[in-house]
Write an enzyme that holds these catalytic residues in place. Structure first.
Site, short mmCIF file in Angstrom:
data_model
loop_
_atom_site.label_atom_id
_atom_site.label_comp_id
_atom_site.label_asym_id
_atom_site.label_seq_id
_atom_site.Cartn_x
_atom_site.Cartn_y
_atom_site.Cartn_z
N ASP A 91 23.15 62.01 25.82
CA ASP A 91 22.80 60.90 26.72
C ASP A 91 23.63 60.92 28.06
O ASP A 91 23.48 62.07 28.40
CB ASP A 91 24.69 59.81 26.56
CG ASP A 91 24.41 58.99 25.68
OD1 ASP A 91 23.87 59.05 24.84
OD2 ASP A 91 26.11 59.04 24.68
N ASP A 103 27.50 75.21 29.01
CA ASP A 103 27.30 76.51 29.64
C ASP A 103 26.00 76.50 30.65
O ASP A 103 25.50 77.20 31.47
CB ASP A 103 27.47 77.70 28.73
CG ASP A 103 29.09 77.35 28.03
OD1 ASP A 103 29.84 77.28 28.63
OD2 ASP A 103 28.80 78.48 27.07
P1 ADP Z 1 29.04 71.22 26.22
O1 ADP Z 1 28.39 71.99 25.46
O2 ADP Z 1 29.66 70.91 27.42
O3 ADP Z 1 30.04 70.02 24.82
P2 ADP Z 1 26.90 68.40 26.26
O4 ADP Z 1 27.47 68.34 25.45
O5 ADP Z 1 27.13 67.39 26.88
O6 ADP Z 1 28.28 69.84 26.34
O7 ADP Z 1 25.48 69.40 26.29
C1 ADP Z 1 25.45 69.12 27.52
C2 ADP Z 1 23.92 69.38 28.04
O8 ADP Z 1 23.49 70.07 26.94
C3 ADP Z 1 23.95 67.39 28.24
O9 ADP Z 1 24.12 67.56 29.69
C4 ADP Z 1 21.82 68.16 28.22
O10 ADP Z 1 21.61 68.01 29.16
C5 ADP Z 1 21.92 69.01 27.35
N1 ADP Z 1 21.87 68.29 25.97
C6 ADP Z 1 23.19 68.44 24.41
N2 ADP Z 1 22.68 67.57 23.54
C7 ADP Z 1 21.74 67.10 23.31
C8 ADP Z 1 20.86 66.90 22.88
N3 ADP Z 1 21.05 66.40 21.63
N4 ADP Z 1 19.81 66.46 23.50
C9 ADP Z 1 19.36 66.99 25.19
N5 ADP Z 1 19.77 67.52 25.52
C10 ADP Z 1 21.33 67.83 25.20
#
Ligand code: ADP
Length: 311
Positions: A233, A262
């Site tokens: 999102d 990260d």
């Molecule tokens: P964390 O790894 O800390 O749980 P997130 O899951 O929110 O963080 O993901 C961090 C960033 O990685 C997102 O803001 C986006 O840029 C990218 N990202 C994560 N999952 C997806 C996905 N399914 N598709 C595209 N980009 C993603």
């Protein structure tokens, strides 16, 4: 612009191929949240120093070699005789979920800021930095008294113009209680300039019903920049009194989202240190994370990273 990242690097064992009957061949590498970010910042052209404690065993020596190979400055790293780094192993369960088991109770990184002589040395290494980067994991593994020393140092560091970037990276099992985590983060957020938070972590620590509540709650810290990552999102950015939502470009071939946050932080911070505005830094963060989630593991090969992030 120079940045120092503080935290823990661990030995990682990840299943390479299943041998049947509960056995697997494991691939060994190194990872850790702030370390992953340090690697990707260095690959993005930033001058990065890593701050931790290691042992004097062959794994610690290899970690140092790896860092130097990535162009990360290691002179602030202390090596404790007779010690070795923490370890974690990943298991893939039948339903495709990844399960992490840690052996890090004796990790030398837990002694960050604990010893007064080492602290004095660290202070003089860190004061000339422009930015410091740390996470909720860095804080969780430290002794409470050492955290107080770090907090006092951050006040002094910011007092002389340094800036602090922080990812709350809440991992419940590292904390004695949820209240302890809340109290620590509440003390450190006012000493933060750039908060790089993940909504899922914020939700599990604070019970935020939605992203709006999360932003409101963090509003009290007067953060110069607040970035809220939400997986696929849009990323929410609160900067200069304005809230914007920046779309995450779809990634069709997601292989493993380990280290996505990260990598995002690395892309964001590298761009900011190189003079980009926060909105374009979010796009750089998205690009960096997109490259990493297309590959297995938190740290992808440098050639793949350069190819995908530069293109
Ligand atoms: P964390 O790894 O800390 O749980 P997130 O899951 O929110 O963080 O993901 C961090 C960033 O990685 C997102 O803001 C986006 O840029 C990218 N990202 C994560 N999952 C997806 C996905 N399914 N598709 C595209 N980009 C993603």
């Amino acid at each position: 612009m120079k940045i120092a990242a503080l935290g823990e690097v661990m030995v990682e064992l990840a299943p390479h191929s299943v041998q049947g009957a509960g056995t697997a061949l494991m691939a060994q590498s190194y990872a850790g949240d702030t370390y992953n970010t340090a690697v990707y910042m260095a690959r993005s052209g930033v001058q990065v120093s890593y701050v931790t404690l290691l042992g004097d065993d062959p794994f610690s020596e290899q970690i140092l070699q790896r860092m130097r190979g990535e162009g990360i400055e290691t002179s602030a790293i202390e090596q404790l005789p007779g010690r070795c780094p923490g370890l974690y192993a990943i298991q893939n369960s039948a339903d495709g979920e990844r399960h992490f088991t840690y052996w890090r109770g004796e990790s030398p990184a837990r002694e960050l800021f604990a010893d007064s002589e080492a602290r004095a040395r660290l202070r003089s290494c860190l004061l000339p930095m422009d930015y410091l980067y740390l996470s909720g994991i860095t804080l969780a593994i430290m002794a409470p008294e050492a955290r107080e020393h770090l907090l006092a140092f951050l006040v002094a560091f910011r007092g002389q113009g340094g800036r602090v970037a922080f990812d709350s990276n809440y991992r419940s099992r590292l904390w004695q209680s949820r209240d302890a985590a809340r109290a620590t983060l509440t003390a450190f957020l006012p000493q933060t300039d750039i908060a790089l938070l993940t909504f899922e972590d914020e939700q599990s620590l604070w019970g935020d019903r939605n992203a709006g509540r999360c932003l409101d709650r963090n509003g009290r810290y007067r953060l110069a920049e607040l970035v809220l990552k939400r997986g696929a999102d849009s990323v929410l950015l609160q900067y200069d009194g304005e809230l914007s939502a920046i779309d995450v470009p779809p990634v069709a071939d997601v292989v493993d989202t380990t280290g996505a946050g990260d990598a995002f932080n690395a892309g964001y911070l590298a761009a900011r240190l190189q003079g980009a505005e926060p909105e374009s830094a979010v796009c750089a963060g998205n690009r960096c994370a997109a490259a990493v989630i297309r590959h297995r593991g938190a740290i992808i090969p440098a050639a793949q990273f350069c190819l995908q992030v530069a293109s």
